[in-house]
Design an enzyme around this catalytic site. Structure first.
Site, PDB file in Angstrom:
ATOM      1  N   VAL A  93       0.795  -1.222   0.064  1.00  0.00           N
ATOM      2  CA  VAL A  93       0.030  -0.090  -0.027  1.00  0.00           C
ATOM      3  C   VAL A  93       0.790   1.269   0.067  1.00  0.00           C
ATOM      4  CG1 VAL A  93      -1.479   1.464   1.431  1.00  0.00           C
ATOM      5  CG2 VAL A  93      -2.170  -1.111   1.034  1.00  0.00           C
ATOM      6  N   GLU A  94       1.931   1.235   0.649  1.00  0.00           N
ATOM      7  CA  GLU A  94       2.715   2.465   0.795  1.00  0.00           C
ATOM      8  C   GLU A  94       3.442   2.678  -0.460  1.00  0.00           C
ATOM      9  OE1 GLU A  94       2.927   4.849   3.129  1.00  0.00           O
ATOM     10  OE2 GLU A  94       1.708   3.755   4.601  1.00  0.00           O
ATOM     11  N   THR A  95       4.319   1.820  -0.826  1.00  0.00           N
ATOM     12  CA  THR A  95       5.208   2.370  -2.003  1.00  0.00           C
ATOM     13  C   THR A  95       5.159   1.144  -3.162  1.00  0.00           C
ATOM     14  OG1 THR A  95       7.114   0.965  -1.010  1.00  0.00           O
ATOM     15  CG2 THR A  95       6.753   3.343  -0.541  1.00  0.00           C
ATOM     16  N   TYR A 292      -7.641   2.769   5.170  1.00  0.00           N
ATOM     17  CA  TYR A 292      -6.374   2.412   4.867  1.00  0.00           C
ATOM     18  C   TYR A 292      -6.125   1.118   5.424  1.00  0.00           C
ATOM     19  CZ  TYR A 292      -1.266   2.251   5.643  1.00  0.00           C
ATOM     20  OH  TYR A 292       0.037   1.719   5.675  1.00  0.00           O
TER      21      TYR A 292
END
Length: 309
Positions: A93-95, A292
């Site tokens: 999800v982040e990168t 999230y």
């Protein structure tokens, strides 16, 4: 420069170095605007939000990351109690597993938000103070590790590496998981995996506990105002949860901890609901959003399923 002197005195750093470093930071004119809430807020839509993160490209990248780092993920799960799919979900999800770690110079982003955070933001003072603390932590780490503070790149908020840790999180939770004498959250998956697992353990992750349970609403005895009052903070025992009109089934009925009713809005359609446990709340300590946290859970589950095929 006054801030530089304060940081140097507080942290025991060389004041000339701190002054010189801050003096080389550059104002990023677009960054303050990115911090402002949308002028015309859009309706929250869980399905739309989910589609940004749960897609074939990210799932395939997650499966490759898991295969390449299966031994380290298993070790982290064993030592920290955090399931591999949670760690994989976060990094994805982040990168997208390091594909998009940000292109802003961290010193520029942090200095811009520390000294020029937009006054129009509803929590401007709090946010400005937060970014000053992050800038201070970044400078402290840079000085003590003798790393070039002008080199690191990250998000427009100053988050860095595959897991997008803020400087204070790097200082508190990042670990040298491969024991090579340095912590690398940009190019070393072992350090990334160990650091994410350590972060969750520090915030109270409970090994073996589900993050969410299915829930149905009993309209005949539903006390929605009571259930929604704590927001996502686990507050209700399983019995009191059911008594307020949130129906549980199976193992959820004997859940030993506290629960929260998590509402996921779907635009004009009816909202979706799940029962969130302490572990769901821990995921939101990474990013304070139930949407999230659900995306992390769903991506991790999809990647795990793809591996089994």
């Amino acid at each position: 420069m006054a801030f530089a002197d304060e940081v140097a005195a507080r942290r025991g750093l060389d004041s000339a170095w701190v002054r010189q470093t801050i003096g080389q930071a550059r104002f990023l004119p677009n960054v303050p605007r990115l911090m402002l809430p949308a002028r015309t807020p859009t309706q929250k839509n869980w399905r739309v939000y989910r589609s940004r993160f749960i897609d074939p490209v990210r799932i395939a990248a997650g499966a490759r990351f898991w295969r390449d780092n299966a031994t380290t993920l298993a070790r982290a799960e064993r030592e920290f109690g955090v399931p591999a799919e949670i760690i994989v979900g976060i990094i994805g999800v982040e990168t997208i597993y390091g594909r998009d770690m940000g292109r802003f110079r961290v010193i520029d982003a942090l200095a811009t938000l520390a000294f020029d955070f937009p006054d129009a933001h509803p929590r401007a003072e709090q946010r400005r103070a937060f970014f000053r603390e992050e800038l201070e932590s970044f400078l402290d780490t840079g000085s003590r590790t003798h790393a070039d503070p002008l080199t690191p790149l990250g998000s427009y908020a100053g988050a860095m590496g595959m897991p997008q840790f803020m400087p204070s999180s790097i200082a508190k939770y990042a670990v040298d998981y491969d024991r090579d004498g340095r912590i690398d959250l940009v190019g070393n998956p072992q350090d990334v995996i160990g650091s994410v697992a350590n972060y969750f353990k520090a915030f109270g992750w409970q090994p073996g506990m589900p993050s969410v349970y299915p829930v149905r609403l009993d309209t005949a005895r539903l006390k929605m105002d009571v259930l929604m009052a704590p927001d996502i903070l686990p507050t209700f025992s399983a019995d009191s949860f059911v008594a307020a009109g949130a129906q549980l089934q199976g193992p959820a009925l004997s859940h030993p901890g506290l629960l929260a009713l998590i509402e996921l809005r779907n635009g004009e359609d009816a909202p979706s609901y799940v029962a969130g446990t302490q572990n769901f709340y821990v995921i939101t300590r990474y990013n304070w959003s139930s949407y999230y946290a659900m995306s992390v859970l769903d991506l991790g589950a999809e990647v795990k399923a793809a591996l089994a095929q």
